[in-house]
Design an enzyme around this catalytic site. Structure first.
Site, short mmCIF file in Angstrom:
data_model
loop_
_atom_site.label_atom_id
_atom_site.label_comp_id
_atom_site.label_asym_id
_atom_site.label_seq_id
_atom_site.Cartn_x
_atom_site.Cartn_y
_atom_site.Cartn_z
N CYS A 265 -26.74 -8.76 25.29
CA CYS A 265 -27.75 -9.74 26.81
C CYS A 265 -26.49 -9.29 27.98
CB CYS A 265 -27.83 -11.02 27.31
SG CYS A 265 -26.68 -11.59 25.97
N ARG B 31 -37.83 -22.55 6.97
CA ARG B 31 -38.02 -23.90 7.22
C ARG B 31 -39.50 -23.86 8.44
NH1 ARG B 31 -32.79 -22.57 8.21
NH2 ARG B 31 -33.31 -21.23 10.34
N SER B 32 -40.08 -22.75 9.36
CA SER B 32 -41.17 -22.93 9.63
C SER B 32 -42.64 -22.34 9.16
CB SER B 32 -41.08 -21.92 10.98
OG SER B 32 -39.34 -22.51 11.47
N ARG C 154 -19.15 -19.27 29.97
CA ARG C 154 -20.59 -20.07 29.61
C ARG C 154 -20.48 -21.24 30.88
NH1 ARG C 154 -24.21 -17.64 27.23
NH2 ARG C 154 -22.84 -17.99 25.10
N HIS D 66 -27.46 -14.23 33.69
CA HIS D 66 -26.69 -14.37 33.17
C HIS D 66 -25.79 -13.80 34.38
CE1 HIS D 66 -26.44 -15.24 29.00
NE2 HIS D 66 -26.44 -14.10 28.91
N GLY E 168 -37.99 -18.48 18.14
CA GLY E 168 -37.10 -18.82 18.65
C GLY E 168 -37.13 -18.68 20.28
N LYS F 221 -17.73 -7.36 22.93
CA LYS F 221 -19.03 -6.37 23.27
C LYS F 221 -19.30 -5.76 24.60
CE LYS F 221 -21.32 -9.73 20.78
NZ LYS F 221 -22.86 -11.27 20.49
N1 LIG Z 1 -31.00 -15.68 24.08
C1 LIG Z 1 -30.28 -14.63 24.22
O1 LIG Z 1 -30.22 -14.76 25.38
C2 LIG Z 1 -30.11 -13.32 23.85
C3 LIG Z 1 -30.28 -12.18 24.06
C4 LIG Z 1 -30.23 -10.99 23.84
C5 LIG Z 1 -29.58 -10.97 21.25
N2 LIG Z 1 -29.99 -12.04 21.47
C6 LIG Z 1 -29.65 -12.27 19.54
O2 LIG Z 1 -31.67 -12.98 19.50
C7 LIG Z 1 -31.16 -13.33 17.67
C8 LIG Z 1 -32.39 -14.82 18.14
O3 LIG Z 1 -31.38 -15.45 19.45
P1 LIG Z 1 -32.03 -17.17 19.98
O4 LIG Z 1 -31.58 -17.47 21.07
O5 LIG Z 1 -33.83 -17.01 20.22
O6 LIG Z 1 -32.16 -18.17 19.25
P2 LIG Z 1 -33.05 -19.31 18.29
O7 LIG Z 1 -33.69 -20.10 19.97
O8 LIG Z 1 -31.71 -20.20 17.97
O9 LIG Z 1 -33.52 -18.46 17.31
C9 LIG Z 1 -33.61 -17.85 16.43
C10 LIG Z 1 -34.88 -17.68 15.30
O10 LIG Z 1 -34.64 -16.82 14.10
C11 LIG Z 1 -35.28 -17.55 13.53
N3 LIG Z 1 -34.28 -17.34 11.37
C12 LIG Z 1 -32.83 -18.20 11.89
N4 LIG Z 1 -32.76 -17.90 10.85
C13 LIG Z 1 -33.31 -17.20 9.67
C14 LIG Z 1 -33.74 -16.69 8.44
N5 LIG Z 1 -33.04 -17.00 7.90
N6 LIG Z 1 -34.65 -15.80 8.06
C15 LIG Z 1 -36.22 -16.09 9.25
N7 LIG Z 1 -35.34 -15.96 10.70
C16 LIG Z 1 -35.52 -16.67 10.94
C17 LIG Z 1 -35.27 -19.00 13.49
O11 LIG Z 1 -36.68 -19.47 12.95
P3 LIG Z 1 -36.58 -21.09 12.78
O12 LIG Z 1 -36.84 -21.24 13.87
O13 LIG Z 1 -37.26 -21.29 11.33
O14 LIG Z 1 -35.38 -21.35 12.51
C18 LIG Z 1 -35.98 -18.60 15.11
O15 LIG Z 1 -36.74 -18.14 15.25
C19 LIG Z 1 -29.72 -13.64 17.74
O16 LIG Z 1 -29.16 -12.65 16.78
C20 LIG Z 1 -29.33 -13.48 19.45
O17 LIG Z 1 -28.35 -13.38 19.08
C21 LIG Z 1 -29.93 -13.42 22.13
#
Ligand SMILES: NC(=O)c1ccc[n+]([C@@H]2O[C@H](COP(=O)([O-])OP(=O)(O)OC[C@H]3O[C@@H](n4cnc5c(N)ncnc54)[C@H](OP(=O)(O)O)[C@@H]3O)[C@@H](O)[C@H]2O)c1
Length: 329
Positions: A126, A37-38, A227, A234, A10, A205
């Site tokens: 974040c 999936r991965s 957004r 941000h 991700g 939050k």
């Molecule tokens: N983006 C930010 O700025 C940010 C900041 C703080 C926290 N977060 C948190 O970090 C998390 C990920 O965010 P992201 O932005 O990186 O999202 P993302 O790009 O959509 O990536 C999601 C990741 O989670 C994996 N995943 C999804 N469902 C899963 C499952 N059932 N079992 C195992 N792995 C699974 C996905 O794997 P696949 O590729 O196989 O689907 C992918 O590696 C979220 O909880 C989000 O709230 C994000």
């Protein structure tokens, strides 16, 4: 030190790997984990080919530390299973943040609360992390009474799907939508889902998490989260009312002396923080520091940080480093 990166495919997972490499994180074995999936996918990292594995396989590997960035539900289901086999989980989702049994950690502020018994540690949201980084020293010195925060949030905060949506809209091609509306040329006052009180979960939050991190439920906070079609970080417009008198020069000096903060505030040279320059950096940038002339002891400022770095990956890796340095894993 066996380390699992859960959600390695991700947006945050990708930066996590970068940060681990940059900081020369002392792992001896690295496990890359994602959804079914991965599984089987190859990721080349530091010249080595890793095969992505699934959750159960990762639990069976009994890692010392698992850094989760895989959504709230994955974390709710799986973090306890890792904890049960002795793994310390550092979780980037919102699943455990407000649970009274789990600590919500920004290392510069409250890592000293961690003990060996903490098996699921929450990484704050974040937009919270960059906010509290700037608030903590000010609260200590002047005591915050009330805070009004308005955010201008990067689409990278929504994950890979949102980045793809914006790219499609630039090119004028149809594709999957991460938001209800186009994000290109738009500002959407809707981050995460709505709660019963009419605020979004992201806004709440920003209300709840700083109180927990700063260990002070008396701070009154209200938030609006928006957004915008920006990558890189941000931005937050923050209005803070203090109990005590402050001097703007002292505020600048105090923030400048705080580890993890860079003050960019010079009107003569048009110097102020912007996401385009925060991208890829670990610091929280603060500028436009000025007195709110409509209220006593009140300050306005502008805070910018890369949400994928200090807002997610860097903070999580710093927690892991703290655990290792203090022999808590
Ligand atoms: N983006 C930010 O700025 C940010 C900041 C703080 C926290 N977060 C948190 O970090 C998390 C990920 O965010 P992201 O932005 O990186 O999202 P993302 O790009 O959509 O990536 C999601 C990741 O989670 C994996 N995943 C999804 N469902 C899963 C499952 N059932 N079992 C195992 N792995 C699974 C996905 O794997 P696949 O590729 O196989 O689907 C992918 O590696 C979220 O909880 C989000 O709230 C994000």
């Amino acid at each position: 030190m066996k380390v699992a990166v859960v959600g390695a495919t991700g947006m945050v997972g990708n930066i996590m790997l970068k940060v681990l490499e940059e900081r020369n994180f002392p792992y001896t074995e690295l496990i890359l984990v994602a959804s079914e999936r991965s599984v089987g996918k190859q990721i080349s990292y530091k010249g080595i080919n890793y095969t992505v594995i699934g959750m159960q396989e990762a639990v069976d590997e009994t890692p010392d530390i698992a850094i989760f960035s895989a959504g709230g539900n994955t974390s709710l289901d799986w973090a306890p299973k890792f904890a049960k086999v002795g793994t310390t989980v550092i979780d980037n989702s919102s699943a455990w943040r407000m649970n009274p049994n789990n600590k919500l950690i920004v290392p510069e502020i409250n890592a000293n609360k961690l003990t060996k018994e903490d098996k699921i540690i929450a990484n704050p949201n974040c937009s919270t992390i960059q906010l509290v980084m700037a608030l903590a020293p000010l609260h200590k010195k002047y005591t915050i009474k009330r805070l009004v925060v308005s955010t201008y949030q990067s689409i990278t905060g929504t994950g890979v799907k949102a980045v793809q949506q914006l790219e499609n809209e630039y090119k004028g091609v149809k594709g999957e939508m991460a938001y209800h509306y186009p994000i290109h040329k738009n500002a959407i006052p809707h981050c995460d889902v709505f709660e019963e009180n009419g605020y979004t979960k992201e806004e709440m939050k920003l209300v709840r998490e700083p109180q927990k991190i700063l260990n002070d439920n008396t701070i009154a906070i209200t938030a609006t989260a928006v957004r915008i079609p920006v990558v890189g970080g941000h931005s937050e417009s923050v209005n803070i009312e203090f109990e005590n008198f402050f001097n703007e020069a002292d505020v600048r000096k105090l923030l400048n002396e705080t580890s993890g903060i860079t003050v960019q505030d010079n009107l003569d040279t048009n110097t102020y923080p912007m996401p385009i320059y925060a991208e890829g950096k670990d610091d929280v940038f603060v500028g436009r520091i000025r007195r709110d002339e409509s209220l006593p002891n009140t300050l306005n400022m502008w805070i910018v940080s890369d949400n994928l770095r200090k807002g997610a990956a860097t903070n999580a890796v710093q927690i892991a480093e703290y655990l290792i340095e203090n022999k808590l894993v």
